[in-house]
Design a protein around this motif. Structure first.
Motif, PDB file in Angstrom:
ATOM      1  N   LEU A 181      11.267   5.256  -1.045  1.00  0.00           N
ATOM      2  CA  LEU A 181      10.016   5.478  -1.824  1.00  0.00           C
ATOM      3  C   LEU A 181      10.151   6.613  -2.575  1.00  0.00           C
ATOM      4  O   LEU A 181       9.960   6.732  -3.702  1.00  0.00           O
ATOM      5  N   VAL A 182      10.377   7.913  -1.962  1.00  0.00           N
ATOM      6  CA  VAL A 182      10.449   9.110  -2.549  1.00  0.00           C
ATOM      7  C   VAL A 182      11.546   8.891  -3.650  1.00  0.00           C
ATOM      8  O   VAL A 182      11.128   9.359  -4.854  1.00  0.00           O
ATOM      9  N   MET A 183      12.636   8.547  -3.337  1.00  0.00           N
ATOM     10  CA  MET A 183      13.788   8.468  -4.527  1.00  0.00           C
ATOM     11  C   MET A 183      13.368   7.519  -5.732  1.00  0.00           C
ATOM     12  O   MET A 183      13.414   7.736  -6.714  1.00  0.00           O
ATOM     13  N   ARG A 184      12.778   6.319  -5.406  1.00  0.00           N
ATOM     14  CA  ARG A 184      12.195   5.383  -6.381  1.00  0.00           C
ATOM     15  C   ARG A 184      10.950   5.974  -7.395  1.00  0.00           C
ATOM     16  O   ARG A 184      11.141   5.927  -8.341  1.00  0.00           O
ATOM     17  N   MET A 192       2.465   6.195  -3.278  1.00  0.00           N
ATOM     18  CA  MET A 192       3.648   6.855  -3.901  1.00  0.00           C
ATOM     19  C   MET A 192       2.950   7.019  -5.399  1.00  0.00           C
ATOM     20  O   MET A 192       3.386   7.966  -6.172  1.00  0.00           O
ATOM     21  N   HIS A 193       2.742   6.023  -6.041  1.00  0.00           N
ATOM     22  CA  HIS A 193       2.270   6.057  -7.392  1.00  0.00           C
ATOM     23  C   HIS A 193       0.933   7.217  -7.835  1.00  0.00           C
ATOM     24  O   HIS A 193       0.641   7.350  -8.872  1.00  0.00           O
ATOM     25  N   ASN A 194       0.351   7.215  -6.638  1.00  0.00           N
ATOM     26  CA  ASN A 194      -1.032   8.136  -7.016  1.00  0.00           C
ATOM     27  C   ASN A 194      -0.469   9.502  -6.837  1.00  0.00           C
ATOM     28  O   ASN A 194       0.110  10.513  -6.046  1.00  0.00           O
ATOM     29  N   THR A 195      -0.566  10.371  -8.363  1.00  0.00           N
ATOM     30  CA  THR A 195      -0.030  11.514  -8.608  1.00  0.00           C
ATOM     31  C   THR A 195      -0.944  12.643  -7.946  1.00  0.00           C
ATOM     32  O   THR A 195      -0.612  13.789  -7.844  1.00  0.00           O
ATOM     33  N   ASN A 196      -2.022  12.262  -7.633  1.00  0.00           N
ATOM     34  CA  ASN A 196      -2.794  13.304  -7.131  1.00  0.00           C
ATOM     35  C   ASN A 196      -2.551  13.690  -5.496  1.00  0.00           C
ATOM     36  O   ASN A 196      -2.702  14.839  -5.047  1.00  0.00           O
ATOM     37  N   ARG A 213       0.789  -1.426   0.138  1.00  0.00           N
ATOM     38  CA  ARG A 213       0.044   0.051   0.141  1.00  0.00           C
ATOM     39  C   ARG A 213       0.800   1.391  -0.081  1.00  0.00           C
ATOM     40  O   ARG A 213       0.401   2.307  -0.593  1.00  0.00           O
ATOM     41  N   ARG A 214       2.134   1.331   0.516  1.00  0.00           N
ATOM     42  CA  ARG A 214       2.938   2.311   0.481  1.00  0.00           C
ATOM     43  C   ARG A 214       3.369   2.542  -0.860  1.00  0.00           C
ATOM     44  O   ARG A 214       3.307   3.965  -1.375  1.00  0.00           O
TER      45      ARG A 214
END
Length: 473
Positions: A379-382, A266-270, A261-262
């Motif tokens: 997660l931010v870097m990926r 992160m994939h959610n651009t909104n 879920r994390r």
């Protein structure tokens, strides 16, 4: 032998007395007066006091006066009783008086109350629910809970509008936090609707609404984020104003207890826009600069990883305030909890850390599973690499941001610890740099004002989790 009352009142002659006629039951007025009756009349009454014809006629009609009245006084109302006994009124016996009765009737001491009519502005406000809700927005969270527990009228009034009251409080005091930490994602901090309104999706169940615990949580997190930015600014590490919202999104992502879920969030651009990824990277850089010795440091990031592995960012705020991790023993205990793996299983504590907590913070569910977490910085870097943002070319600009006033080209003075409250007003903390504007022009996402008003991801309702707060007030 008893004599009839008519024999006493009626006047009879001597012949009637000599030859009495027995009385009949049909007409008691024609009954003959006996000798005893004659003696009573002749011995007890004079000729002047004898009853007149009017009284005799009234007796014949069945109206018997209670007393014999004297005819010399004129009207009946002004006559006096002659032969009837005098009725003396019997006064009630007064109760026994207390010897200290004079003290009981003393006037009370003078009152110093200014509200002699007992007017209560709070009770008057309760008659208008809209004014009461506006009034409650001005109260502190502790005062609000106290009034809710004490006042019965306020209690029932709020129960009918509980969701409106809680959301009104959160939107007034912590608008960003209320839209980022959606109450639907924190089911353990919600409660059933006291007004017993049904769930729209499940008609057979009562709906969940935010509670005072959720309101406490967002107010606490709002204060912690402000404290983190204030501590960094006091040491000269300033960030743009919008970083405050980005830190809250970091905290929301940390609350998720599994990697799947994390990554999906992160994939959610909104929710995680390009600008948020840029500001999150700048925040990590500024935090590494604060946690590293400026002259002897070698760029170690282990301390940052340990702080972000905690369940809450309150540990980071305490570390920046120099309340935690002040000694090497504190550092070693955190390492033991974070990722220390003993060479062989042991059921003994290590440096005061229980055996079941050793090395468990690095796993999903904070030790409930055996899969290691993907930390928030990773997660931010990926996600930045996935979106091809090329943030590495801005690392130097991120380091240099916030030290020179772009209008005067003078160094921004770093305030002392006592002047932390003035840091936000005297610095460029609330402005964005040229590098930030250049990054936005190069594809770091469009203006996210609409998303800021919405506050959170569209699929935020599907992300349920249990909140594990740390040192909530």
């Amino acid at each position: 032998m008893a004599c009839p009352l008519s024999a006493i009142l009626n006047h009879v002659d001597g012949s009637a007395q000599a030859n009495p006629v027995p009385a009949t039951g049909a007409d008691d007025d024609d009954a003959t007066i006996s000798e005893a009756s004659t003696e009573i009349i002749e011995g007890g009454m004079s000729d002047e006091e004898m009853p007149d014809e009017e009284m005799l006629r009234s007796v014949k009609r069945g109206i018997i006066p209670p007393v014999i009245l004297s005819p010399e006084k004129g009207a009946l109302d002004n006559r006096r009783a002659s032969l009837s006994p005098t009725l003396v009124p019997v006064m009630p016996t007064p109760p026994k008086r207390n010897p200290l009765h004079y003290l009981a009737h003393d006037p009370p001491p003078p009152s110093h109350e200014t509200n002699s009519t007992r007017f209560s502005i709070f009770n008057a406000l309760l008659k208008y629910p809209e004014l009461t809700l506006e009034f409650s927005k001005q109260l502190d969270i502790e005062d609000l809970i106290s009034i809710y527990a004490i006042s019965k009228e306020f209690h029932f009034l709020v129960n009918g509008r509980f969701t409106a009251m809680i959301l009104g409080q959160s939107n007034t005091k912590a608008p960003e936090s209320s839209k980022t930490f959606i109450f639907r994602c924190y089911k353990s901090l919600c409660m059933r609707d006291p007004a017993r309104r049904l769930n729209e999706t499940k008609p057979d169940e009562l709906r969940f609404i935010p509670s005072f615990r959720w309101l406490r949580m967002i107010l606490f997190r709002e204060a912690v984020v402000d404290d983190i930015l204030r501590s960094l600014a006091a040491e000269g590490h300033r960030v743009p104003k919008r970083t405050k919202l980005t830190i809250k999104k970091i905290w929301f992502t940390i609350d998720i207890s599994d990697n799947e879920r994390r990554v999906g969030l992160m994939h959610n651009t909104n929710f995680w826009s390009n600008k948020d990824l840029f500001l999150a990277t700048m925040f990590f850089v500024k935090l590494d600069m604060r946690l590293t010795d400026p002259s002897a440091g070698n760029g170690e990031i282990g301390l940052r990883k340990m702080l972000f592995a905690q369940r809450s960012l309150s540990m980071l705020a305490k570390a920046l305030r120099r309340e935690e991790m002040r000694t090497q023993v504190d550092m070693l205990r955190m390492i033991v909890r974070f990722n220390y793996e003993p060479p062989r299983p042991r059921q003994m504590d290590i440096m005061g850390v229980p055996s079941h907590e050793i090395g468990r913070l690095q796993y999903e569910g904070w030790g409930a599973k055996n899969t290691k977490f993907i930390q928030i910085d990773e997660l931010v870097m990926r996600e930045a690499v996935k979106r091809k943002l090329n943030l590495q070319i801005y690392y130097v600009d991120m380091m240099l941001y916030g030290y020179i006033d772009k209008k005067t080209f003078q160094d921004i003075r770093t305030p002392m610890r006592k002047q932390e409250d003035e840091a936000e007003e005297n610095s460029e903390y609330n402005t964005s740099s040229d590098d930030d504007e250049e990054a936005n022009q190069k594809g770091f996402g469009p203006d996210t004002e609409t998303m800021e008003q919405g506050g959170t991801a569209e699929n935020g309702e599907d992300v349920e989790m249990d909140y594990h707060g740390h040192n909530l007030p």
